[in-house]
Motif scaffolding. Sequence first.
Motif, PDB file in Angstrom:
ATOM      1  N   THR A   1      -3.439   5.900  -9.304  1.00 21.37           N
ATOM      2  CA  THR A   1      -2.577   6.179  -9.527  1.00 21.37           C
ATOM      3  C   THR A   1      -2.991   8.095  -9.294  1.00 21.37           C
ATOM      4  N   TYR A   2      -3.982   8.516 -10.494  1.00 22.70           N
ATOM      5  CA  TYR A   2      -3.888   9.562 -10.731  1.00 22.70           C
ATOM      6  C   TYR A   2      -4.559  10.245  -9.395  1.00 22.70           C
TER       7      TYR A   2
ATOM      8  N   ASN B   1      -7.656  11.986  -3.667  1.00 14.37           N
ATOM      9  CA  ASN B   1      -9.405  11.263  -3.665  1.00 14.37           C
ATOM     10  C   ASN B   1      -9.367   9.944  -4.349  1.00 14.37           C
ATOM     11  N   PRO B   2      -8.809   9.167  -3.790  1.00 14.17           N
ATOM     12  CA  PRO B   2      -8.556   7.328  -3.961  1.00 14.17           C
ATOM     13  C   PRO B   2      -9.883   7.043  -4.413  1.00 14.17           C
ATOM     14  N   VAL B   3     -10.656   7.048  -3.614  1.00 13.19           N
ATOM     15  CA  VAL B   3     -11.884   6.454  -4.134  1.00 13.19           C
ATOM     16  C   VAL B   3     -12.126   6.822  -5.155  1.00 13.19           C
ATOM     17  N   GLN B   4     -11.866   7.880  -5.894  1.00  9.39           N
ATOM     18  CA  GLN B   4     -12.817   8.067  -6.918  1.00  9.39           C
ATOM     19  C   GLN B   4     -13.121   6.819  -8.119  1.00  9.39           C
ATOM     20  N   ILE B   5     -11.810   6.459  -7.777  1.00 13.00           N
ATOM     21  CA  ILE B   5     -11.334   4.908  -8.578  1.00 13.00           C
ATOM     22  C   ILE B   5     -12.653   3.817  -9.223  1.00 13.00           C
TER      23      ILE B   5
ATOM     24  N   ALA C   1      -6.578   2.993   0.818  1.00 14.07           N
ATOM     25  CA  ALA C   1      -7.705   3.539  -0.289  1.00 14.07           C
ATOM     26  C   ALA C   1      -6.856   2.833  -1.182  1.00 14.07           C
ATOM     27  N   TYR C   2      -6.474   3.638  -1.968  1.00 12.27           N
ATOM     28  CA  TYR C   2      -5.659   3.391  -2.789  1.00 12.27           C
ATOM     29  C   TYR C   2      -4.734   1.796  -3.216  1.00 12.27           C
TER      30      TYR C   2
ATOM     31  N   ALA D   1      -4.580  -5.184   3.219  1.00 15.94           N
ATOM     32  CA  ALA D   1      -5.395  -3.732   2.338  1.00 15.94           C
ATOM     33  C   ALA D   1      -6.226  -3.071   2.629  1.00 15.94           C
ATOM     34  N   SER D   2      -7.401  -3.756   3.458  1.00 16.18           N
ATOM     35  CA  SER D   2      -8.547  -4.186   3.871  1.00 16.18           C
ATOM     36  C   SER D   2      -8.696  -4.002   4.914  1.00 16.18           C
ATOM     37  N   GLY D   3      -7.510  -4.622   6.102  1.00 10.75           N
ATOM     38  CA  GLY D   3      -8.159  -4.830   7.604  1.00 10.75           C
ATOM     39  C   GLY D   3      -9.112  -6.155   7.703  1.00 10.75           C
ATOM     40  N   MET D   4      -8.613  -6.668   6.730  1.00 14.94           N
ATOM     41  CA  MET D   4     -10.008  -8.280   6.956  1.00 14.94           C
ATOM     42  C   MET D   4      -8.911  -8.815   7.428  1.00 14.94           C
TER      43      MET D   4
END
Length: 319
Positions: A303-304, A310-314, A29-30, A108-111
């Motif tokens: 990155t934070y 919780n990378p999806v928070q971006i 996800a990141y 990166a998204s698996g597409m």
Amino acid sequence: GKLKAAQELASIQAESGRYNLENVQDLAAYTAAVEYIQILYTNSMIAMQEKIVKAQQKNVTYAQNLVKADILPPYMKNWADVAYKQAQTTLQNLQLTKENSLLALKSASGMELESELLVANKLDENFGIPVFNENDTKNGDVRVLQGKLREAETAEKLSGTIGKPNIFAVGNVQLFRKELPIIIPPWMVGIEMQWSVFDAEKKSRNLSAKALVEETSLLIDQKQKTTELALATTRNRIVSLKAQTETLDAARRETYTTTEMVRKRMENSLSSIKDVNDALQLQYDAEKLYYTSLMTLQTAVATYYFLQGNPVQITQHIP
């Protein structure tokens, strides 16, 4: 007993496997978020460069008219032609860069790389920094190590039970008494016990299990400190980048005024075509610095959140 410890170990191993999977998903996800931000940056640069190309095209047309009117020597028009071609080449390179970034995002998204993916959004120029909350940190690497620690603790407990006796309940019933004396009952109930009198590897096994627990605990402590340091430095970097981006935003807006002033001076024969080209190049450089800083800011925020677990928070901060 042994059975309970073995069941507990199997349960903890399953939980540890889930942490490993979540950690891999967080990293994916990141990575996808960073690639997406890169595309937003390229889209912003393309939109800006398209304006530069149009401005350079106007310069070429204006220079042609000046040459026809014998106001501008032909060699001065060459400056406009070269600058226009350079602007077109830069635009083409940006478009190719976007194509490569789209491929990276698909991967990166698996597409499938051949699948269609359209991203038209640009960087959010009103991007604000998040509210920092480092008390809610669930770093993926730390969670994986904590799972390994519980495995090691259970394995240590299990190694301590290996030397204990195995006790079984046994029973038997004889349905046919033809060959048995009358004094022997047709049934039997008893307890069977197995006990290893000597186990040369017991002490070594227990020491290894204990050492694994201590080593894993140390790794967790080190990883937590590393994560806390990374969060603190990333937080400070975000604040710094926000201030830098605001400064560069003010600087690039000043170049708009400069370019317009130089253009008007050229129309009144007070500036040359080269002066306008130089002003446009300065504008391009200022825009690129601004958008690069804005992209770096958004990547730092991603990155934070990744360090927090919780990378999806971006996704709440980018279009």
